[in-house]
Design an enzyme around this catalytic site. Structure first.
Site, mmCIF file in Angstrom:
data_model
loop_
_atom_site.group_PDB
_atom_site.id
_atom_site.type_symbol
_atom_site.label_atom_id
_atom_site.label_comp_id
_atom_site.label_asym_id
_atom_site.label_seq_id
_atom_site.Cartn_x
_atom_site.Cartn_y
_atom_site.Cartn_z
ATOM 1 N N PRO A 279 8.249 6.752 -5.234
ATOM 2 C CA PRO A 279 8.491 7.618 -6.391
ATOM 3 C C PRO A 279 9.144 6.841 -7.529
ATOM 4 O O PRO A 279 9.986 5.967 -7.309
ATOM 5 C CB PRO A 279 9.434 8.697 -5.835
ATOM 6 C CG PRO A 279 9.145 8.723 -4.361
ATOM 7 C CD PRO A 279 8.860 7.295 -4.001
ATOM 8 N N ALA A 280 8.771 7.174 -8.747
ATOM 9 C CA ALA A 280 9.226 6.410 -9.908
ATOM 10 C C ALA A 280 10.717 6.565 -10.159
ATOM 11 O O ALA A 280 11.352 5.646 -10.685
ATOM 12 C CB ALA A 280 8.449 6.852 -11.147
ATOM 13 N N TYR B 282 27.461 0.600 1.006
ATOM 14 C CA TYR B 282 27.919 1.829 0.358
ATOM 15 C C TYR B 282 28.705 2.722 1.320
ATOM 16 O O TYR B 282 29.372 3.667 0.873
ATOM 17 C CB TYR B 282 26.738 2.633 -0.192
ATOM 18 C CG TYR B 282 25.916 1.952 -1.247
ATOM 19 C CD1 TYR B 282 26.315 0.744 -1.829
ATOM 20 C CD2 TYR B 282 24.712 2.508 -1.663
ATOM 21 C CE1 TYR B 282 25.535 0.130 -2.796
ATOM 22 C CE2 TYR B 282 23.938 1.898 -2.636
ATOM 23 C CZ TYR B 282 24.344 0.707 -3.193
ATOM 24 O OH TYR B 282 23.567 0.099 -4.144
ATOM 25 N N HIS C 86 20.566 -7.247 -0.038
ATOM 26 C CA HIS C 86 21.365 -6.673 -1.117
ATOM 27 C C HIS C 86 21.609 -7.661 -2.256
ATOM 28 O O HIS C 86 21.585 -7.298 -3.426
ATOM 29 C CB HIS C 86 22.699 -6.173 -0.566
ATOM 30 C CG HIS C 86 23.328 -5.107 -1.391
ATOM 31 N ND1 HIS C 86 23.945 -4.016 -0.849
ATOM 32 C CD2 HIS C 86 23.436 -4.948 -2.720
ATOM 33 C CE1 HIS C 86 24.403 -3.232 -1.804
ATOM 34 N NE2 HIS C 86 24.113 -3.779 -2.958
ATOM 35 N N ASP D 139 18.320 5.983 -2.570
ATOM 36 C CA ASP D 139 18.693 4.578 -2.397
ATOM 37 C C ASP D 139 20.126 4.492 -1.881
ATOM 38 O O ASP D 139 21.059 4.934 -2.533
ATOM 39 C CB ASP D 139 18.581 3.857 -3.748
ATOM 40 C CG ASP D 139 19.089 2.426 -3.673
ATOM 41 O OD1 ASP D 139 18.258 1.530 -3.437
ATOM 42 O OD2 ASP D 139 20.303 2.199 -3.849
ATOM 43 N N LYS E 297 19.849 -1.265 2.346
ATOM 44 C CA LYS E 297 19.992 -2.693 2.076
ATOM 45 C C LYS E 297 20.910 -3.343 3.108
ATOM 46 O O LYS E 297 21.887 -2.730 3.560
ATOM 47 C CB LYS E 297 20.574 -2.937 0.679
ATOM 48 C CG LYS E 297 19.897 -2.162 -0.435
ATOM 49 C CD LYS E 297 20.600 -2.404 -1.766
ATOM 50 C CE LYS E 297 20.184 -1.385 -2.798
ATOM 51 N NZ LYS E 297 20.750 -0.048 -2.541
ATOM 52 N N GLY F 172 0.797 -1.222 0.000
ATOM 53 C CA GLY F 172 0.000 0.000 0.000
ATOM 54 C C GLY F 172 0.823 1.263 0.000
ATOM 55 O O GLY F 172 0.291 2.355 -0.216
ATOM 56 N N GLY G 46 20.446 7.270 -6.524
ATOM 57 C CA GLY G 46 21.278 6.243 -5.924
ATOM 58 C C GLY G 46 22.644 6.782 -5.549
ATOM 59 O O GLY G 46 23.217 7.604 -6.265
ATOM 60 N N GLY H 80 14.521 7.481 -8.511
ATOM 61 C CA GLY H 80 15.273 7.620 -7.275
ATOM 62 C C GLY H 80 16.695 8.067 -7.527
ATOM 63 O O GLY H 80 17.214 7.969 -8.647
#
Length: 216
Positions: free
Chosen positions: A13-14, A48, A106, A43, A73, A9, A18, A16
């Site tokens: 957002p389309a 990272y 990941h 992201d 992740k 639900g 990174g 992102g």
């Protein structure tokens, strides 16, 4: 910005921003610039090494927490039930947040898949507690996703995978649609065809390939 509805639900957002390969000392200003450019989806990942800087950039932005979609992740060194719980708590501390909008495995620990299943089981409980609004996996095969669903009874909300004009993964995307799993592309501008060379070849780079440039 356009959003997609996850099977939980939640809206994602389309597009992102990174921060893979963004050094910690570069990340704060990069993410702040992304927010100023109206990105609302970031992201990051434990591997990272810049979760703390993403959190710092968010706090400097002045944006409301509910207006930003933050995902991170879990790295394979923390796979197991207990390891995932600790790894998730560590990510929250670094981000300086009470929850993440999405949390991913990941990549699969292929040789020790029971550890992978233990980690995902922990993630289902994290999601049930509300500390992750959605959970998913990254770089899993169809058989590995099936194993996760069979073991936990939980369908991942998303699957993150390398996806760009030179790697379309059509069978995987079809499986995702069948099971209401949102496909998320990592590095849609070319992925590894651009990461590991200083001079990507025009025919292998979506930013310079003649057909794609013509369409653009």
């Amino acid at each position: 910005m356009q959003t997609f509805k996850l099977n939980t639900g939640a809206d994602i957002p389309a597009i992102g921003f990174g921060v893979y390969r963004a050094a910690p000392e570069e990340t704060v200003e990069a993410v702040k610039a992304a927010f100023e450019a109206r990105y609302r989806h970031v992201d990051t990942a434990a591997a990272y090494m810049n979760e703390e800087q993403v959190g710092e950039a968010f706090r400097a932005s002045g944006l409301a927490r509910e207006d930003v979609f933050i995902e991170s992740k879990l790295w394979i060194s923390d796979y197991t039930y207990d390891g995932a719980m600790h790894g998730f708590d560590r990510s929250l501390r670094k981000l300086g947040m009470d929850y993440v909008d999405r949390y991913l495995l990941h990549q699969p620990a292929t040789e020790e898949f029971e550890r992978t299943l233990g980690a995902f089981k922990a993630m289902t409980e994290i999601a049930a507690s509300g500390r992750a609004r959605a959970i998913g996996v990254s770089n899993f095969s169809i058989d590995q996703i099936k194993a996760v669903i069979d073991a936990t009874g939980v369908v991942p909300a998303t699957k993150q995978v390398e996806l760009h004009p030179f790697l379309t993964n059509a069978p995987l995307a079809a499986f995702h649609r069948e099971h209401d799993i949102l496909t998320q592309a990592w590095s849609p501008i070319g992925g590894v065809t651009r990461y590991f060379t200083e001079d990507p070849k025009p025919e292998g780079d979506p930013l310079t390939h003649l057909t794609i440039v013509e369409i653009a």
